[in-house]
Motif scaffolding. Structure first.
Motif, short mmCIF file in Angstrom:
data_model
loop_
_atom_site.label_atom_id
_atom_site.label_comp_id
_atom_site.label_asym_id
_atom_site.label_seq_id
_atom_site.Cartn_x
_atom_site.Cartn_y
_atom_site.Cartn_z
N GLY A 108 0.78 -1.22 0.00
CA GLY A 108 0.00 0.00 0.00
C GLY A 108 0.81 1.28 0.00
N SER A 109 2.14 1.18 -0.04
CA SER A 109 2.97 2.37 -0.10
C SER A 109 2.76 3.08 -1.43
CB SER A 109 4.45 2.01 0.02
OG SER A 109 4.74 1.56 1.31
N LEU A 110 2.93 4.38 -1.42
CA LEU A 110 2.76 5.14 -2.65
C LEU A 110 4.08 5.35 -3.36
CD1 LEU A 110 0.19 8.02 -1.99
CD2 LEU A 110 -0.01 6.09 -3.55
N GLY A 111 4.03 5.21 -4.67
CA GLY A 111 5.20 5.52 -5.49
C GLY A 111 6.23 4.43 -5.51
N GLY A 112 7.35 4.73 -6.15
CA GLY A 112 8.41 3.75 -6.29
C GLY A 112 9.35 4.21 -7.38
N GLU A 113 10.33 3.36 -7.69
CA GLU A 113 11.28 3.73 -8.72
C GLU A 113 11.01 2.93 -9.97
OE1 GLU A 113 14.80 1.82 -6.67
OE2 GLU A 113 14.66 3.74 -5.61
N PRO A 114 11.29 3.51 -11.13
CA PRO A 114 11.11 2.76 -12.37
C PRO A 114 11.92 1.47 -12.34
CG PRO A 114 11.50 5.08 -12.84
CD PRO A 114 11.72 4.89 -11.35
N ALA A 115 11.28 0.34 -12.68
CA ALA A 115 11.96 -0.94 -12.58
C ALA A 115 11.76 -1.78 -13.83
CB ALA A 115 11.46 -1.70 -11.35
N GLY A 116 11.48 -1.12 -14.92
CA GLY A 116 11.27 -1.85 -16.16
C GLY A 116 10.57 -0.96 -17.16
N GLY A 117 10.85 -1.19 -18.43
CA GLY A 117 10.17 -0.42 -19.46
C GLY A 117 10.80 0.94 -19.73
N GLN A 118 12.07 1.15 -19.27
CA GLN A 118 12.69 2.46 -19.48
C GLN A 118 13.50 2.52 -20.77
OE1 GLN A 118 13.51 0.69 -16.12
NE2 GLN A 118 14.47 2.42 -15.14
N ASP A 119 13.73 1.39 -21.40
CA ASP A 119 14.67 1.37 -22.51
C ASP A 119 14.04 0.99 -23.83
OD1 ASP A 119 16.90 1.94 -20.85
OD2 ASP A 119 16.83 -0.14 -20.16
N CYS A 120 14.77 1.34 -24.86
CA CYS A 120 14.44 0.90 -26.20
C CYS A 120 15.70 0.25 -26.74
CB CYS A 120 14.03 2.09 -27.06
SG CYS A 120 13.60 1.62 -28.73
N THR A 121 15.68 -1.06 -26.86
CA THR A 121 16.92 -1.77 -27.18
C THR A 121 16.73 -2.80 -28.29
OG1 THR A 121 16.38 -3.32 -25.43
CG2 THR A 121 17.92 -1.58 -24.88
N VAL A 122 17.82 -3.09 -28.97
CA VAL A 122 17.85 -4.17 -29.96
C VAL A 122 18.15 -5.46 -29.22
CG1 VAL A 122 19.01 -5.09 -31.99
CG2 VAL A 122 18.59 -2.63 -31.80
N ASP A 123 17.22 -6.41 -29.26
CA ASP A 123 17.41 -7.68 -28.57
C ASP A 123 18.29 -8.62 -29.38
OD1 ASP A 123 15.94 -7.07 -26.35
OD2 ASP A 123 14.07 -7.74 -27.24
N SER A 124 17.94 -8.76 -30.65
CA SER A 124 18.67 -9.68 -31.50
C SER A 124 18.38 -9.35 -32.95
CB SER A 124 18.24 -11.13 -31.21
OG SER A 124 16.86 -11.28 -31.44
N ILE A 125 19.21 -9.87 -33.83
CA ILE A 125 18.98 -9.65 -35.26
C ILE A 125 19.11 -10.98 -36.00
CG2 ILE A 125 19.87 -7.30 -35.14
CD1 ILE A 125 22.41 -8.29 -36.54
N GLU A 126 18.49 -11.05 -37.15
CA GLU A 126 18.64 -12.21 -38.02
C GLU A 126 19.22 -11.75 -39.34
OE1 GLU A 126 14.93 -14.31 -38.39
OE2 GLU A 126 14.62 -14.23 -36.22
N VAL A 127 20.28 -12.42 -39.75
CA VAL A 127 20.91 -12.06 -41.02
C VAL A 127 20.82 -13.21 -41.99
CG1 VAL A 127 22.49 -10.42 -39.95
CG2 VAL A 127 23.18 -12.79 -40.23
N GLU A 128 20.95 -12.90 -43.26
CA GLU A 128 20.93 -13.93 -44.28
C GLU A 128 22.22 -14.73 -44.21
OE1 GLU A 128 20.02 -12.36 -48.19
OE2 GLU A 128 18.04 -11.87 -47.44
N GLY A 129 22.10 -16.05 -44.32
CA GLY A 129 23.27 -16.91 -44.25
C GLY A 129 23.82 -17.00 -42.84
N GLY A 130 22.99 -16.64 -41.84
CA GLY A 130 23.42 -16.69 -40.45
C GLY A 130 23.45 -18.13 -39.94
N GLU A 131 23.93 -18.27 -38.72
CA GLU A 131 24.05 -19.60 -38.14
C GLU A 131 22.78 -20.01 -37.42
OE1 GLU A 131 27.30 -19.00 -35.51
OE2 GLU A 131 28.21 -17.68 -36.96
N GLY A 132 21.75 -20.29 -38.17
CA GLY A 132 20.49 -20.75 -37.58
C GLY A 132 19.76 -19.65 -36.83
#
Ligand code: ZN
Length: 115
Positions: free
Chosen positions: A90-114
């Motif tokens: 029931g406490s009010l407020g808090g610190e941001p703990a997720g959803g603050q970023d915009c990031t590249v997780d992974s990429i897929e390239v042609e001829g990549g390793e699966g």
């Protein structure tokens, strides 16, 4: 527009990781705190990626909801607009703990390793 800068940064990361290979798909996580809109990023992407190895790459967005961490008990809870009250103690407020970023997780390239 913030999206232009973040899209350029993402493209730099992707091209570096691709190492010259043709990029097919880019998995991106967009945090709710950032306020970035997937469609805007996609539009900028098409412009910026033209003529590079990432031209025509498909962007796959994963949306990450905004989370707060309670300062009193450490509970992580979503910000849903109805209030910033911790559902556990029931406490009010808090610190941001997720959803603050915009990031590249992974990429897929042609001829990549699966997947
Ligand atoms: Zn709490």
């Amino acid at each position: 527009m913030h999206e232009l800068a973040i899209t350029q940064a993402m493209l730099d990361v992707v091209l570096k990781h691709a190492g010259g290979a043709r990029v097919r798909k880019v998995n991106v996580t967009v945090g709710e705190w950032t306020g970035y809109v997937g469609e805007s990023i996609e539009l900028f992407w098409q412009e910026l990626a033209r003529g590079t190895a990432a031209e025509g790459a498909r962007l796959e967005f994963r949306f990450e909801p905004a989370l707060l961490r309670c300062r009193a008990c450490g509970e992580r809870f979503p910000v849903d607009g109805s209030g910033l009250e911790c559902p556990r103690c029931g406490s009010l407020g808090g610190e941001p703990a997720g959803g603050q970023d915009c990031t590249v997780d992974s990429i897929e390239v042609e001829g990549g390793e699966g997947p």
